[in-house]
Scaffold this motif. Structure first.
Motif, PDB file in Angstrom:
ATOM      1  N   GLN A  29       0.987  -0.972   0.043  1.00 16.47           N
ATOM      2  CA  GLN A  29      -0.235   0.149   0.087  1.00 16.47           C
ATOM      3  C   GLN A  29       0.952   1.133  -0.085  1.00 16.47           C
ATOM      4  N   GLN A  30       1.709   1.414   0.819  1.00 16.01           N
ATOM      5  CA  GLN A  30       2.891   2.460   0.847  1.00 16.01           C
ATOM      6  C   GLN A  30       3.563   2.814  -0.293  1.00 16.01           C
ATOM      7  N   SER A  31       3.878   1.499  -1.131  1.00  8.59           N
ATOM      8  CA  SER A  31       4.817   1.786  -2.225  1.00  8.59           C
ATOM      9  C   SER A  31       3.854   2.220  -3.419  1.00  8.59           C
ATOM     10  N   LEU A  32       2.633   1.699  -3.317  1.00  9.81           N
ATOM     11  CA  LEU A  32       1.591   2.259  -4.366  1.00  9.81           C
ATOM     12  C   LEU A  32       1.341   3.648  -4.384  1.00  9.81           C
ATOM     13  N   ALA A  33       1.243   4.000  -3.208  1.00 14.14           N
ATOM     14  CA  ALA A  33       0.700   5.387  -2.886  1.00 14.14           C
ATOM     15  C   ALA A  33       1.831   6.324  -3.227  1.00 14.14           C
ATOM     16  N   PRO A  76       1.205 -15.858 -11.849  1.00 12.38           N
ATOM     17  CA  PRO A  76       1.413 -17.424 -11.670  1.00 12.38           C
ATOM     18  C   PRO A  76       0.789 -18.141 -10.587  1.00 12.38           C
ATOM     19  N   GLN A  77       0.342 -17.283  -9.423  1.00 11.93           N
ATOM     20  CA  GLN A  77      -0.062 -17.732  -8.093  1.00 11.93           C
ATOM     21  C   GLN A  77      -0.638 -16.503  -7.594  1.00 11.93           C
ATOM     22  N   ARG A  78      -1.527 -16.976  -6.463  1.00 10.96           N
ATOM     23  CA  ARG A  78      -2.328 -16.068  -5.670  1.00 10.96           C
ATOM     24  C   ARG A  78      -2.344 -16.111  -4.287  1.00 10.96           C
ATOM     25  N   ASP A  79      -1.812 -15.119  -3.326  1.00 14.76           N
ATOM     26  CA  ASP A  79      -1.645 -15.449  -2.321  1.00 14.76           C
ATOM     27  C   ASP A  79      -2.801 -14.514  -1.675  1.00 14.76           C
ATOM     28  N   ALA A  80      -2.919 -14.708  -0.158  1.00 18.06           N
ATOM     29  CA  ALA A  80      -3.947 -14.209   0.573  1.00 18.06           C
ATOM     30  C   ALA A  80      -4.302 -12.754   0.314  1.00 18.06           C
ATOM     31  N   GLY A  81      -3.242 -12.089   0.326  1.00 14.07           N
ATOM     32  CA  GLY A  81      -3.309 -10.474   0.433  1.00 14.07           C
ATOM     33  C   GLY A  81      -3.352  -9.744  -1.050  1.00 14.07           C
ATOM     34  N   ASP A  82      -3.156 -10.601  -2.001  1.00 13.97           N
ATOM     35  CA  ASP A  82      -2.935 -10.161  -3.197  1.00 13.97           C
ATOM     36  C   ASP A  82      -4.403  -9.269  -3.798  1.00 13.97           C
ATOM     37  N   HIS A  83      -5.540  -9.714  -3.292  1.00 13.42           N
ATOM     38  CA  HIS A  83      -6.861  -8.946  -3.776  1.00 13.42           C
ATOM     39  C   HIS A  83      -6.830  -7.754  -3.008  1.00 13.42           C
ATOM     40  N   THR A  84      -6.429  -7.572  -2.023  1.00 13.71           N
ATOM     41  CA  THR A  84      -6.177  -6.450  -1.191  1.00 13.71           C
ATOM     42  C   THR A  84      -5.302  -5.404  -1.875  1.00 13.71           C
ATOM     43  N   ILE A  85      -4.066  -5.881  -2.334  1.00 17.66           N
ATOM     44  CA  ILE A  85      -3.208  -5.058  -2.999  1.00 17.66           C
ATOM     45  C   ILE A  85      -3.655  -4.583  -4.359  1.00 17.66           C
ATOM     46  N   ALA A  86      -4.369  -5.357  -5.170  1.00 20.38           N
ATOM     47  CA  ALA A  86      -5.087  -5.123  -6.331  1.00 20.38           C
ATOM     48  C   ALA A  86      -6.026  -4.044  -6.061  1.00 20.38           C
ATOM     49  N   SER A  87      -6.625  -4.112  -5.246  1.00 23.01           N
ATOM     50  CA  SER A  87      -7.765  -3.322  -4.846  1.00 23.01           C
ATOM     51  C   SER A  87      -7.320  -1.940  -4.592  1.00 23.01           C
ATOM     52  N   VAL A  88      -6.326  -1.602  -3.815  1.00 17.42           N
ATOM     53  CA  VAL A  88      -5.755  -0.475  -3.613  1.00 17.42           C
ATOM     54  C   VAL A  88      -4.972   0.094  -4.833  1.00 17.42           C
ATOM     55  N   ALA A  89      -4.635  -0.747  -5.485  1.00 18.42           N
ATOM     56  CA  ALA A  89      -4.045  -0.091  -6.957  1.00 18.42           C
ATOM     57  C   ALA A  89      -5.175   0.258  -7.836  1.00 18.42           C
ATOM     58  N   ALA A  90      -6.715  -0.434  -7.676  1.00 14.61           N
ATOM     59  CA  ALA A  90      -7.428   0.087  -8.604  1.00 14.61           C
ATOM     60  C   ALA A  90      -8.329   1.473  -8.127  1.00 14.61           C
ATOM     61  N   VAL A  91      -8.039   1.604  -6.579  1.00 18.81           N
ATOM     62  CA  VAL A  91      -8.518   2.843  -6.250  1.00 18.81           C
ATOM     63  C   VAL A  91      -7.463   3.941  -6.539  1.00 18.81           C
ATOM     64  N   LEU A  92      -6.513   3.892  -6.516  1.00 16.17           N
ATOM     65  CA  LEU A  92      -5.433   4.748  -6.814  1.00 16.17           C
ATOM     66  C   LEU A  92      -5.629   4.969  -8.249  1.00 16.17           C
ATOM     67  N   LEU A  93      -5.417   4.173  -9.265  1.00 10.09           N
ATOM     68  CA  LEU A  93      -5.764   4.366 -10.690  1.00 10.09           C
ATOM     69  C   LEU A  93      -7.111   5.018 -10.907  1.00 10.09           C
ATOM     70  N   SER A  94      -7.973   4.644 -10.427  1.00 10.32           N
ATOM     71  CA  SER A  94      -9.445   5.388 -10.359  1.00 10.32           C
ATOM     72  C   SER A  94      -9.366   6.863 -10.128  1.00 10.32           C
ATOM     73  N   LEU A  95      -8.559   7.366  -9.217  1.00 11.64           N
ATOM     74  CA  LEU A  95      -8.302   8.716  -9.000  1.00 11.64           C
ATOM     75  C   LEU A  95      -7.513   9.333 -10.323  1.00 11.64           C
ATOM     76  N   LEU A  96      -6.435   8.602 -10.346  1.00  9.95           N
ATOM     77  CA  LEU A  96      -5.482   9.131 -11.592  1.00  9.95           C
ATOM     78  C   LEU A  96      -6.215   9.337 -12.845  1.00  9.95           C
ATOM     79  N   THR A  97      -7.058   8.506 -13.181  1.00  7.73           N
ATOM     80  CA  THR A  97      -7.787   8.266 -14.464  1.00  7.73           C
ATOM     81  C   THR A  97      -8.935   9.079 -14.515  1.00  7.73           C
ATOM     82  N   GLY A  98      -9.543   9.637 -13.425  1.00  9.58           N
ATOM     83  CA  GLY A  98     -10.638   9.923 -13.398  1.00  9.58           C
ATOM     84  C   GLY A  98     -10.558  11.661 -13.568  1.00  9.58           C
TER      85      GLY A  98
END
Length: 494
Positions: A151-155, A256-278
């Motif tokens: 989350q910190q690195s994405l922000a 190639p694989q999906r860990d437990a926190g991947d969904h949360t990480i992808a969701s954070v990226a989606a929120v940030l990209l929503s702000l950047l492309t909106g």
């Protein structure tokens, strides 16, 4: 209810439990597969444990349920029911009922592919369960740390001058795969990470269409399409998130694989990209369109300014640190950081019109020059102020430099007389914009050759040659402070 922003407790690899020397567990049957994981431990002495299992358990038993003279048929039925219930492994305690693990049980587990662990007499079932919970807690802590760092690195990436590629690059690295931003037409706009292959790439594009809003207005009702979808193709896990800005952008990821926190990480990226492309609006879209139409039809800027949300504005000129020229998305991100949607990209510089009441602060990754507040008729002069402030900021390596708001010496001279004097004084060099700009920058930087060269992106020898040419054409001594002051006075009027 579990917190949806927190990854669930991850399972523990069976091998990790076997590695605990304090337990002394030993695998005596079944596959030695490192992919086998345990979700929890359950103790049961039922002859048919099927109704009490949820799947993924390490079933612990001391064999109390085994009748005297039990044969291969009994053990085959017992193990097959555990496998049918989804049990991950069977732990058999050799005390206090049995001295050894029954051979028929070992054969049944081997036949059905169920890992069988021997639990030594000194190890209680509660100790096994406690060790499992400890391993789960450690795995959960590590996963939470991973999600927090992501989350910190994405922000941080979202604050860079090139935010969209930076966010995608961070997401791809955190997921260990490919991240793609699809535009409203379904074509990839940007991407990062290794190519997952043609089959997975095609499937990911199709999955993006599943979540993309559509319809006459560009959107369907919220219940018409899912906001996210996932699939597995050719051993690659795919996921697509519709960005919540109503613009039709979709984030896709392939790993190639999906860990437990991947969904949360992808969701954070989606929120940030929503702000950047909106879109970022200071006023309504109708007001901005009206302002543009009126300007094109000849209206004065002073008449149009109220539609934009204010009477006095500041011009901010920004240039990204480094050599990369800003793209439209990076320019929009700068505008969003400054709180304005009035953004223009001109070569390597981004210009933003910011209302006077909004404070302009430093933006990481950018060098900014800020003008004084100005009414619409003075916007061209404010743009020149911002340009000079940016040049000085870059030369002095200052992240943000503001043009002074206090009255200047030029304010004491009637504008008409000042302009006439400036034109007459600078007439010998007025036909060479390069000389005028070099002289202005050189004077503003107190005669520094090196800093002037940095501000103008030219060699210091070029600066020396131009200044020498100015001195010759103006027939004056540029080392004289009075001459410099008079020239600076004149340059401020042009």
């Amino acid at each position: 209810m579990p917190d949806p922003t927190v990854p669930p407790t991850p399972p523990v690899a069976l091998d990790a439990l076997l590695a605990r020397a304090d337990l002394g567990l030993r695998r005596i049957a079944g596959p030695a597969d490192p992919a086998v994981v345990v979700h929890w431990a359950h103790t049961s002495e039922m002859a048919d444990p099927y109704p009490y299992l949820l799947g993924g358990e390490l079933l612990l038993s001391a064999g109390v349920h085994i009748p005297d003279g039990a044969g291969a048929g009994y053990f085959d039925a017992y193990v097959s029911r555990i496998v049918a219930a989804g049990g991950a492994a069977l732990g058999f305690g050799v005390a206090p009922v049995h001295d050894t693990v029954p051979g028929a049980l070992v054969e049944a587990c081997e036949m059905h592919g169920l890992p069988l662990l021997e639990v030594p007499p000194r190890t209680t079932f509660s100790a096994v369960a406690r060790a499992l919970w400890q391993l789960m807690a450690q795995a959960r802590t590590a996963e939470l740390r991973r999600v927090t760092e992501a989350q910190q690195s994405l922000a941080t990436a979202a604050a860079r001058p090139d935010p969209v590629p930076a966010v995608l690059q961070q997401l791809a690295r955190r997921l260990g795969g490919r991240a793609v931003l699809y535009g409203p037409e379904g074509t990839p706009v940007a991407g990062a990470g290794p190519d997952p292959g043609a089959e997975a790439r095609t499937a990911l594009a199709k999955l993006a269409e599943v979540v993309r809003p559509s319809g006459p207005s560009g959107q369907e009702p919220s219940d018409a399409r899912p906001s996210s979808a996932s699939d597995t193709v050719a051993g690659v896990r795919l996921v697509a998130h519709a960005l919540g800005n109503g613009e039709g952008f979709v984030l896709g990821a392939a790993a190639p694989q999906r860990d437990a926190g991947d969904h949360t990480i992808a969701s954070v990226a989606a929120v940030l990209l929503s702000l950047l492309t909106g879109e970022r609006h200071g006023g309504s879209g109708a007001d901005r369109s009206s302002a543009l139409v009126r300007l094109l039809l000849g209206a004065a800027p002073a008449e149009v300014a109220p539609l934009l949300g204010g009477d006095r504005w500041r011009v901010v000129r920004g240039r990204p640190d480094g050599r990369a020229a800003p793209d439209p998305v990076a320019a929009s991100a700068l505008g969003a950081a400054l709180g304005s949607s009035l953004v223009d990209v001109t070569g390597e510089v981004v210009r933003v019109l910011v209302p006077d009441g909004r404070t302009v602060e430093r933006v990481p990754g950018w060098t900014l020059g800020v003008s004084a507040a100005a009414a619409p008729r003075d916007w061209p002069a404010a743009d020149a102020q911002a340009s000079r402030a940016l040049a000085r900021a870059r030369a002095t390596r200052t992240p943000l430099l503001r043009h002074g708001d206090r009255p200047a010496l030029t304010d004491l001279v009637p504008p008409h007389d000042a302009d006439a004097h400036a034109r007459a004084l600078l007439a010998p060099i007025e036909r060479s914009p390069a000389l005028v700009d070099t002289l202005r920058t050189w004077l503003s930087l107190h005669g520094s050759w090196d800093r002037t060269a940095v501000a103008l992106d030219v060699h210091r020898n070029t600066v020396r040659q131009r200044i020498a040419r100015c001195a010759a054409l103006l027939d004056t001594d540029l080392d004289d402070p009075d001459v410099r002051m008079e020239l600076w006075f004149a340059l401020r009027r042009t």
